[in-house]
Design a protein around this motif. Structure first.
Motif, PDB file in Angstrom:
ATOM      1  N   ASP A  42      15.598  -0.826   2.304  1.00 40.21           N
ATOM      2  CA  ASP A  42      14.744  -2.018   2.373  1.00 40.21           C
ATOM      3  C   ASP A  42      14.563  -2.521   3.798  1.00 40.21           C
ATOM      4  O   ASP A  42      14.056  -3.623   4.016  1.00 40.21           O
ATOM      5  CB  ASP A  42      15.311  -3.134   1.494  1.00 40.21           C
ATOM      6  N   VAL A  43      14.960  -1.727   4.788  1.00 47.92           N
ATOM      7  CA  VAL A  43      14.842  -2.124   6.193  1.00 47.92           C
ATOM      8  C   VAL A  43      13.406  -2.486   6.554  1.00 47.92           C
ATOM      9  O   VAL A  43      13.153  -3.458   7.274  1.00 47.92           O
ATOM     10  CB  VAL A  43      15.389  -1.002   7.107  1.00 47.92           C
ATOM     11  N   PHE A  44      12.425  -1.721   6.056  1.00 45.65           N
ATOM     12  CA  PHE A  44      11.032  -1.982   6.408  1.00 45.65           C
ATOM     13  C   PHE A  44      10.591  -3.355   5.905  1.00 45.65           C
ATOM     14  O   PHE A  44       9.787  -4.034   6.564  1.00 45.65           O
ATOM     15  CB  PHE A  44      10.113  -0.887   5.871  1.00 45.65           C
ATOM     16  N   LEU A  45      11.113  -3.798   4.754  1.00 42.20           N
ATOM     17  CA  LEU A  45      10.789  -5.115   4.224  1.00 42.20           C
ATOM     18  C   LEU A  45      11.401  -6.217   5.085  1.00 42.20           C
ATOM     19  O   LEU A  45      10.747  -7.224   5.397  1.00 42.20           O
ATOM     20  CB  LEU A  45      11.295  -5.249   2.794  1.00 42.20           C
ATOM     21  N   GLY A  73      12.434   3.649   0.165  1.00 41.38           N
ATOM     22  CA  GLY A  73      12.150   2.222   0.025  1.00 41.38           C
ATOM     23  C   GLY A  73      11.223   1.881  -1.118  1.00 41.38           C
ATOM     24  O   GLY A  73      10.943   0.696  -1.360  1.00 41.38           O
ATOM     25  N   LEU A  74      10.739   2.879  -1.861  1.00 44.12           N
ATOM     26  CA  LEU A  74       9.783   2.612  -2.943  1.00 44.12           C
ATOM     27  C   LEU A  74      10.342   1.647  -3.988  1.00 44.12           C
ATOM     28  O   LEU A  74       9.630   0.760  -4.470  1.00 44.12           O
ATOM     29  CB  LEU A  74       9.386   3.921  -3.630  1.00 44.12           C
ATOM     30  N   LEU A 107      13.865   8.940  -5.542  1.00 43.72           N
ATOM     31  CA  LEU A 107      14.600   8.750  -6.788  1.00 43.72           C
ATOM     32  C   LEU A 107      13.679   8.285  -7.905  1.00 43.72           C
ATOM     33  O   LEU A 107      14.083   8.233  -9.066  1.00 43.72           O
ATOM     34  CB  LEU A 107      15.726   7.734  -6.579  1.00 43.72           C
ATOM     35  N   LEU A 108      12.453   7.928  -7.559  1.00 39.55           N
ATOM     36  CA  LEU A 108      11.464   7.505  -8.540  1.00 39.55           C
ATOM     37  C   LEU A 108      10.476   8.629  -8.802  1.00 39.55           C
ATOM     38  O   LEU A 108      10.012   9.290  -7.883  1.00 39.55           O
ATOM     39  CB  LEU A 108      10.701   6.272  -8.039  1.00 39.55           C
ATOM     40  N   ARG A 109      10.167   8.824 -10.076  1.00 39.66           N
ATOM     41  CA  ARG A 109       9.130   9.755 -10.462  1.00 39.66           C
ATOM     42  C   ARG A 109       7.819   8.976 -10.640  1.00 39.66           C
ATOM     43  O   ARG A 109       7.771   7.735 -10.600  1.00 39.66           O
ATOM     44  CB  ARG A 109       9.486  10.447 -11.779  1.00 39.66           C
ATOM     45  N   ILE A 113       6.575   4.311 -11.219  1.00 39.44           N
ATOM     46  CA  ILE A 113       5.878   3.532 -10.199  1.00 39.44           C
ATOM     47  C   ILE A 113       4.628   2.899 -10.811  1.00 39.44           C
ATOM     48  O   ILE A 113       3.740   3.615 -11.286  1.00 39.44           O
ATOM     49  CB  ILE A 113       5.510   4.434  -9.002  1.00 39.44           C
ATOM     50  N   PRO A 114       4.531   1.572 -10.794  1.00 36.66           N
ATOM     51  CA  PRO A 114       3.426   0.885 -11.481  1.00 36.66           C
ATOM     52  C   PRO A 114       2.149   0.796 -10.655  1.00 36.66           C
ATOM     53  O   PRO A 114       1.481  -0.236 -10.638  1.00 36.66           O
ATOM     54  CB  PRO A 114       4.015  -0.511 -11.719  1.00 36.66           C
ATOM     55  N   TYR A 115       1.816   1.872  -9.956  1.00 39.40           N
ATOM     56  CA  TYR A 115       0.646   1.864  -9.093  1.00 39.40           C
ATOM     57  C   TYR A 115      -0.449   2.761  -9.652  1.00 39.40           C
ATOM     58  O   TYR A 115      -0.175   3.696 -10.418  1.00 39.40           O
ATOM     59  CB  TYR A 115       1.004   2.338  -7.673  1.00 39.40           C
ATOM     60  N   GLU A 116      -1.661   2.494  -9.233  1.00 41.09           N
ATOM     61  CA  GLU A 116      -2.775   3.395  -9.531  1.00 41.09           C
ATOM     62  C   GLU A 116      -2.592   4.651  -8.684  1.00 41.09           C
ATOM     63  O   GLU A 116      -2.614   4.582  -7.452  1.00 41.09           O
ATOM     64  CB  GLU A 116      -4.101   2.720  -9.191  1.00 41.09           C
ATOM     65  N   MET A 117      -2.389   5.776  -9.329  1.00 41.88           N
ATOM     66  CA  MET A 117      -2.082   7.005  -8.607  1.00 41.88           C
ATOM     67  C   MET A 117      -3.351   7.750  -8.205  1.00 41.88           C
ATOM     68  O   MET A 117      -4.243   7.959  -9.025  1.00 41.88           O
ATOM     69  CB  MET A 117      -1.215   7.916  -9.470  1.00 41.88           C
ATOM     70  N   SER A 118      -3.397   8.160  -6.943  1.00 37.49           N
ATOM     71  CA  SER A 118      -4.485   8.987  -6.448  1.00 37.49           C
ATOM     72  C   SER A 118      -3.843  10.204  -5.784  1.00 37.49           C
ATOM     73  O   SER A 118      -3.550  10.195  -4.582  1.00 37.49           O
ATOM     74  CB  SER A 118      -5.357   8.199  -5.463  1.00 37.49           C
TER      75      SER A 118
END
Length: 264
Positions: A42-45, A73-74, A107-109, A113-118
């Motif tokens: 979370d350093v970037f946050l 960081g996702l 670690l996330l598939r 991830i609750p994003y619109e995937m492109s």
């Protein structure tokens, strides 16, 4: 376009931000706000908050490749940014392991991830002036892909040559500039591919080159970069001091650190 470094191995001596062996950039292209990679933790946050950047305004997240120092960081990001578009290669979120079995990737598939995937191997438009290059072809004879552990290739683990590794191109009327994550595809391959797509000279480059030791490949890379007549060059993250020093002897390199801002 304005780029702000949120995560990098280096911190400046007079700016009190957090560093880690990772990479994350906040990019503003007009009104569009883009996050390119999200570091290891979370350093970037924390750095964004200290700098005064509001990541809840990000509309698009771009991942250069799947390694954990760019995707780690996702899990922290989705807590503060529940909605966004995610642009990357289809293989980026596959499970990755080092030879000893340790995790090497996200670690996330995709389903986490609750994003619109492109997801595409082809170039994708990110914003008015930014393009994601997609899968990079091998266009020279000195940047052979190197295996980094194994990855899940549809139910079985196979050697991982990080084929998903990609970059962003910022295009103006007269030139292009290139933003890389780690350049596992080869920085010169990336540049050549970008030039073939945009037919414009390269003005600037920032990002990791994944070069550790000064060897024949580095010497040929320096020769290639010298031919470009670059205005700005910022090798960082996974580019060793020895390599940056060797490049700097031929081409002036800028220092990169958390909090750095550049405008193109």
């Amino acid at each position: 376009m304005r780029l702000t470094v949120l995560a990098d191995n280096n911190t400046y001596i007079d700016k009190y931000y957090l560093g880690e062996p990772a990479l994350s950039y906040f990019i503003e292209d007009g009104e569009e706000k883009i996050l390119f990679d999200c570091g290891y933790s979370d350093v970037f946050l924390k750095n964004a908050e200290r700098i005064g950047l509001d990541l809840t305004k990000v509309s698009t997240v771009v991942l250069s490749h799947g390694h954990d120092d760019h995707t780690g960081g996702l899990s922290h990001l989705i807590r503060v940014l529940p909605h966004a578009r995610l642009i990357t290669h289809p293989d980026t979120l596959a499970e990755k392991q080092y030879e000893d079995g340790r995790n090497a990737g996200s670690l996330l598939r995709e389903s986490d991830i609750p994003y619109e995937m492109s997801l595409s191997k082809e170039p994708q438009n990110v914003s008015e002036h930014l393009t994601f290059l997609g899968e990079i072809p091998e266009l020279n004879d000195f940047e052979k892909r190197v295996q980094f552990g194994v990855h899940d290739a549809g139910g079985c683990f196979e050697p991982d040559f990080v084929m998903e590794d990609s970059a962003l191109v910022y295009e103006t009327e007269d030139s292009i500039s290139i933003i890389t994550g780690c350049s596992h595809a080869g920085i010169c391959n990336i540049i050549e591919y970008a030039k073939s797509l945009f037919k414009k000279p390269v003005r600037g480059i920032i990002g990791g080159f994944h070069l550790k030791t000064v060897n024949e490949r580095v010497e040929k890379t320096i020769g290639y970069l010298s031919s470009l007549d670059l205005e700005e060059l910022y090798p960082c993250h996974c580019t060793s001091f020895a390599v940056r020093s060797a490049i700097h002897q031929k081409i002036p390199c800028g220092e990169v650190g958390v909090g750095m801002k550049i405008e193109w």
